[in-house]
Write a protein that holds these residues in place. Structure first.
Motif, PDB file in Angstrom:
ATOM      1  N   GLY A  29       0.666  -1.365   0.050  1.00  0.00           N
ATOM      2  CA  GLY A  29      -0.139  -0.103   0.105  1.00  0.00           C
ATOM      3  C   GLY A  29       0.795   1.145   0.030  1.00  0.00           C
ATOM      4  O   GLY A  29       2.015   1.034  -0.195  1.00  0.00           O
ATOM      5  N   ALA A  30       0.153   2.280   0.021  1.00  0.00           N
ATOM      6  CA  ALA A  30       0.770   3.818   0.137  1.00  0.00           C
ATOM      7  C   ALA A  30       1.171   3.910   1.407  1.00  0.00           C
ATOM      8  O   ALA A  30       0.799   3.608   2.580  1.00  0.00           O
ATOM      9  N   TYR A  31       2.395   4.738   1.524  1.00  0.00           N
ATOM     10  CA  TYR A  31       2.928   5.559   2.891  1.00  0.00           C
ATOM     11  C   TYR A  31       3.622   6.605   2.552  1.00  0.00           C
ATOM     12  O   TYR A  31       3.893   7.181   1.320  1.00  0.00           O
ATOM     13  N   ARG A  32       3.994   7.380   3.618  1.00  0.00           N
ATOM     14  CA  ARG A  32       4.957   8.527   3.563  1.00  0.00           C
ATOM     15  C   ARG A  32       5.987   8.458   4.466  1.00  0.00           C
ATOM     16  O   ARG A  32       5.790   7.916   5.380  1.00  0.00           O
ATOM     17  N   ALA A  33       7.273   9.060   4.056  1.00  0.00           N
ATOM     18  CA  ALA A  33       8.321   9.124   4.907  1.00  0.00           C
ATOM     19  C   ALA A  33       8.761  10.734   4.611  1.00  0.00           C
ATOM     20  O   ALA A  33       9.620  11.041   3.874  1.00  0.00           O
ATOM     21  N   GLY A  34       8.185  11.444   5.307  1.00  0.00           N
ATOM     22  CA  GLY A  34       8.554  12.890   5.325  1.00  0.00           C
ATOM     23  C   GLY A  34       7.797  13.470   4.130  1.00  0.00           C
ATOM     24  O   GLY A  34       6.574  13.165   3.936  1.00  0.00           O
ATOM     25  N   GLU A  35       8.641  13.857   3.117  1.00  0.00           N
ATOM     26  CA  GLU A  35       7.983  14.436   1.977  1.00  0.00           C
ATOM     27  C   GLU A  35       7.659  13.370   0.969  1.00  0.00           C
ATOM     28  O   GLU A  35       7.097  13.721  -0.068  1.00  0.00           O
ATOM     29  N   LEU A  36       8.716  12.517   1.127  1.00  0.00           N
ATOM     30  CA  LEU A  36       8.523  11.175   0.110  1.00  0.00           C
ATOM     31  C   LEU A  36       7.006  10.471   0.150  1.00  0.00           C
ATOM     32  O   LEU A  36       6.806  10.040   1.317  1.00  0.00           O
ATOM     33  N   GLN A  37       6.692  10.228  -0.718  1.00  0.00           N
ATOM     34  CA  GLN A  37       5.461   9.370  -1.220  1.00  0.00           C
ATOM     35  C   GLN A  37       5.896   8.003  -1.560  1.00  0.00           C
ATOM     36  O   GLN A  37       6.885   7.776  -2.646  1.00  0.00           O
ATOM     37  N   GLY A  38       5.371   6.940  -0.997  1.00  0.00           N
ATOM     38  CA  GLY A  38       5.805   5.538  -1.524  1.00  0.00           C
ATOM     39  C   GLY A  38       4.629   4.604  -1.833  1.00  0.00           C
ATOM     40  O   GLY A  38       3.524   4.782  -1.178  1.00  0.00           O
ATOM     41  N   ILE A  39       4.803   3.628  -2.809  1.00  0.00           N
ATOM     42  CA  ILE A  39       3.755   2.668  -2.563  1.00  0.00           C
ATOM     43  C   ILE A  39       4.456   1.288  -3.044  1.00  0.00           C
ATOM     44  O   ILE A  39       5.404   1.203  -3.739  1.00  0.00           O
ATOM     45  N   VAL A  40       4.165   0.286  -2.046  1.00  0.00           N
ATOM     46  CA  VAL A  40       4.628  -0.975  -2.391  1.00  0.00           C
ATOM     47  C   VAL A  40       3.579  -1.821  -2.757  1.00  0.00           C
ATOM     48  O   VAL A  40       2.656  -2.126  -2.053  1.00  0.00           O
ATOM     49  N   THR A  41       3.588  -2.583  -3.924  1.00  0.00           N
ATOM     50  CA  THR A  41       2.558  -3.190  -4.466  1.00  0.00           C
ATOM     51  C   THR A  41       2.820  -4.555  -4.039  1.00  0.00           C
ATOM     52  O   THR A  41       3.788  -5.219  -3.947  1.00  0.00           O
ATOM     53  N   ARG A  42       1.493  -5.263  -3.872  1.00  0.00           N
ATOM     54  CA  ARG A  42       1.717  -6.776  -3.351  1.00  0.00           C
ATOM     55  C   ARG A  42       1.946  -7.650  -4.498  1.00  0.00           C
ATOM     56  O   ARG A  42       2.131  -8.888  -4.488  1.00  0.00           O
ATOM     57  N   GLY A  43       2.130  -7.197  -5.714  1.00  0.00           N
ATOM     58  CA  GLY A  43       2.623  -7.719  -6.963  1.00  0.00           C
ATOM     59  C   GLY A  43       1.330  -8.436  -7.851  1.00  0.00           C
ATOM     60  O   GLY A  43       0.320  -8.741  -7.363  1.00  0.00           O
ATOM     61  N   ALA A  44       1.909  -8.895  -8.875  1.00  0.00           N
ATOM     62  CA  ALA A  44       0.517  -9.272  -9.971  1.00  0.00           C
ATOM     63  C   ALA A  44       0.793 -10.929  -9.847  1.00  0.00           C
ATOM     64  O   ALA A  44      -0.429 -11.599  -9.835  1.00  0.00           O
ATOM     65  N   GLY A  45       1.769 -11.363  -9.661  1.00  0.00           N
ATOM     66  CA  GLY A  45       1.928 -13.022  -9.640  1.00  0.00           C
ATOM     67  C   GLY A  45       2.007 -13.558  -8.131  1.00  0.00           C
ATOM     68  O   GLY A  45       1.593 -12.855  -7.074  1.00  0.00           O
ATOM     69  N   SER A  46       2.768 -14.632  -8.059  1.00  0.00           N
ATOM     70  CA  SER A  46       3.186 -15.084  -6.783  1.00  0.00           C
ATOM     71  C   SER A  46       4.522 -16.072  -6.733  1.00  0.00           C
ATOM     72  O   SER A  46       4.798 -16.218  -8.031  1.00  0.00           O
ATOM     73  N   TRP A  47       5.022 -16.261  -5.835  1.00  0.00           N
ATOM     74  CA  TRP A  47       6.094 -17.118  -5.706  1.00  0.00           C
ATOM     75  C   TRP A  47       5.956 -18.235  -4.573  1.00  0.00           C
ATOM     76  O   TRP A  47       5.211 -18.028  -3.795  1.00  0.00           O
ATOM     77  N   GLY A  48       6.665 -19.365  -4.932  1.00  0.00           N
ATOM     78  CA  GLY A  48       6.479 -20.374  -3.966  1.00  0.00           C
ATOM     79  C   GLY A  48       5.136 -21.058  -4.150  1.00  0.00           C
ATOM     80  O   GLY A  48       4.640 -21.243  -5.153  1.00  0.00           O
ATOM     81  N   PRO A  49       4.403 -21.204  -3.223  1.00  0.00           N
ATOM     82  CA  PRO A  49       2.864 -22.041  -3.235  1.00  0.00           C
ATOM     83  C   PRO A  49       2.162 -20.747  -4.127  1.00  0.00           C
ATOM     84  O   PRO A  49       1.892 -19.718  -3.951  1.00  0.00           O
ATOM     85  N   ARG A  50       1.445 -21.522  -5.022  1.00  0.00           N
ATOM     86  CA  ARG A  50       0.481 -20.649  -5.979  1.00  0.00           C
ATOM     87  C   ARG A  50      -0.719 -20.185  -5.277  1.00  0.00           C
ATOM     88  O   ARG A  50      -1.849 -20.743  -5.506  1.00  0.00           O
ATOM     89  N   MET A  51      -0.538 -19.622  -4.070  1.00  0.00           N
ATOM     90  CA  MET A  51      -1.629 -19.089  -3.288  1.00  0.00           C
ATOM     91  C   MET A  51      -1.430 -17.932  -2.838  1.00  0.00           C
ATOM     92  O   MET A  51      -0.479 -17.403  -2.623  1.00  0.00           O
ATOM     93  N   ARG A  52      -2.712 -17.125  -2.631  1.00  0.00           N
ATOM     94  CA  ARG A  52      -2.583 -15.888  -1.930  1.00  0.00           C
ATOM     95  C   ARG A  52      -3.800 -15.682  -0.999  1.00  0.00           C
ATOM     96  O   ARG A  52      -4.976 -16.112  -1.422  1.00  0.00           O
ATOM     97  N   LEU A  53      -3.488 -15.396   0.157  1.00  0.00           N
ATOM     98  CA  LEU A  53      -4.793 -15.366   1.049  1.00  0.00           C
ATOM     99  C   LEU A  53      -4.367 -14.366   2.048  1.00  0.00           C
ATOM    100  O   LEU A  53      -3.199 -14.014   2.834  1.00  0.00           O
ATOM    101  N   TRP A  54      -5.100 -13.157   1.976  1.00  0.00           N
ATOM    102  CA  TRP A  54      -6.511 -13.213   1.401  1.00  0.00           C
ATOM    103  C   TRP A  54      -6.832 -12.350   0.104  1.00  0.00           C
ATOM    104  O   TRP A  54      -7.672 -12.573  -0.488  1.00  0.00           O
ATOM    105  N   LYS A  55      -5.792 -11.476  -0.148  1.00  0.00           N
ATOM    106  CA  LYS A  55      -5.839 -10.524  -1.194  1.00  0.00           C
ATOM    107  C   LYS A  55      -5.226 -11.045  -2.481  1.00  0.00           C
ATOM    108  O   LYS A  55      -4.282 -11.535  -2.358  1.00  0.00           O
TER     109      LYS A  55
END
Length: 368
Positions: A330-356
């Protein structure tokens, strides 16, 4: 070391799950104890072999490797459900008339949750929208749309047909540019002759830009880079460009590969920005490491885009990931910096995503 950990924990969960499942009356009535034990032993041996082979190979080795990774995901979910049943029934000492039914219900819940997790991982990623007021952005660029995707993990399982659905989803956003944030492949180049054509289907007037992730360097990084270049993707490897007049885009190589080569976390970023950034700047860095976030803030970069964490991928591992990285998804702020960490489009290891499920970012830039 990683395979040793998988062997130990996978074996413990395998023993626990197979033992608890055999308490279920429907199984005991139809499956002799000897057959159940032999079947459990055979599955365990296939699991151990699959862990050794790994799941990144593009030939027959992918099947046992993928079984092993998916099996440990299934075992984890089943262990959580069955352990909850054991705690409720005092490991069989309470509710003696009903504890086998409680175990059966927990097993059914584990199967259903596992199936849902597989569906969440294999479905086409959803679109998650962010609106970012980017310092220094010229008013003429207000409303500019960018699409970003990370952790595609293309390989033996996810190939051109899956990527084609991703391309169609991205094209529906009508982005000015497409940003690929690393781990485009599982490890090795896909060697899929259809992939370059699929990638060339991305419609973005300002181009498709990518940075490397750790998985690119686990295999033939040069081959992966060349494969995507055939599809019209351009790489930013400790480089920056002016994406639009007054809007700058920068990208750094995977910091993990740099550390393995004897470098430092900030080596690429410091070489790219010996002085603070000027104007509206977006930085792509696959791993959202705290030192990178802090240095980007010091440099006056407006937006930092990352992936790598998968959002934890399977709950509750997001809490474990949070111990390593300050921002998991998700989105975050560090001072004036804005950031987004995406949870990604695919997966690694088990082909599972829980819950999103996996996600594609739609980023709408706004002028201050």
């Amino acid at each position: 070391m990683f395979s040793i950990v998988l062997n130990i924990f996978g074996t413990l969960m395998h023993l626990y799950v197979t033992a608890r499942l055999y308490r279920i009356d429907a199984i005991r009535r139809h499956v002799p104890a000897r057959a159940w034990t032999l079947g459990a032993l055979a599955l365990w041996l296939v699991y151990l072999g699959g862990v050794h082979l790994g799941d990144e190979a593009l030939d027959w080795r992918w099947w046992p490797g993928q079984f092993a990774m998916s099996w440990i995901g299934f075992l984890f979910i089943m262990s959580v459900c069955l352990l909850a049943a054991d705690l409720v029934t005092g490991f069989g000492f309470w509710w003696k008339a009903h504890n086998r039914k409680v175990t059966a219900g927990a097993a059914l819940l584990g199967v259903l949750v596992s199936g849902f997790a597989v569906y969440q991982a294999m479905r086409t990623p959803v679109v998650v929208e962010h609106e970012i007021v980017l310092p220094g952005l010229p008013p003429a660029l207000d409303g500019t749309v960018l699409a970003a995707a990370s952790d595609l993990h293309l390989g033996a399982q996810r190939r051109a047909p899956w990527m084609k659905d991703v391309v169609e989803t991205i094209n529906g956003l009508q982005p000015a540019a497409v940003l690929l944030l690393g781990d485009q492949v599982e490890d090795e180049p896909t060697a899929d002759p259809a992939l370059p054509g699929v990638l060339r289907g991305l419609r973005a007037p300002r181009g498709v830009w990518a940075v490397t992730g750790n998985h690119e360097f686990y295999g033939d990084a040069a081959g992966t880079i060349a494969e995507f270049e055939q599809g019209g993707v351009r790489w930013l490897r400790d480089a920056k460009i002016e994406l639009l007049p007054g809007l700058h885009l920068a990208g750094i190589d995977d910091i993990g590969s740099r550390l393995r080569g004897g470098g430092t976390v900030l080596q690429g970023l410091d070489a790219l920005y010996p002085a603070p950034a000027q104007g509206a700047t977006i930085l792509m860095a696959h791993i959202p490491a705290a030192p990178v976030i802090e240095r980007a803030r010091e440099l006056g970069i407006g937006l930092l885009l990352s992936g790598h964490t998968h959002g934890g991928q399977i709950w509750p591992f997001n809490y474990a990931v949070a111990r390593r990285f300050p921002h998991v998804a998700g989105a975050y702020r560090a001072g004036e910096l804005q950031g987004i960490v995406t949870r990604g489009a695919g997966s690694w290891g088990p082909r599972m995503r829980l819950w999103k499920p996996g996600e594609i970012l739609k980023i709408t830039l706004r002028a201050p």
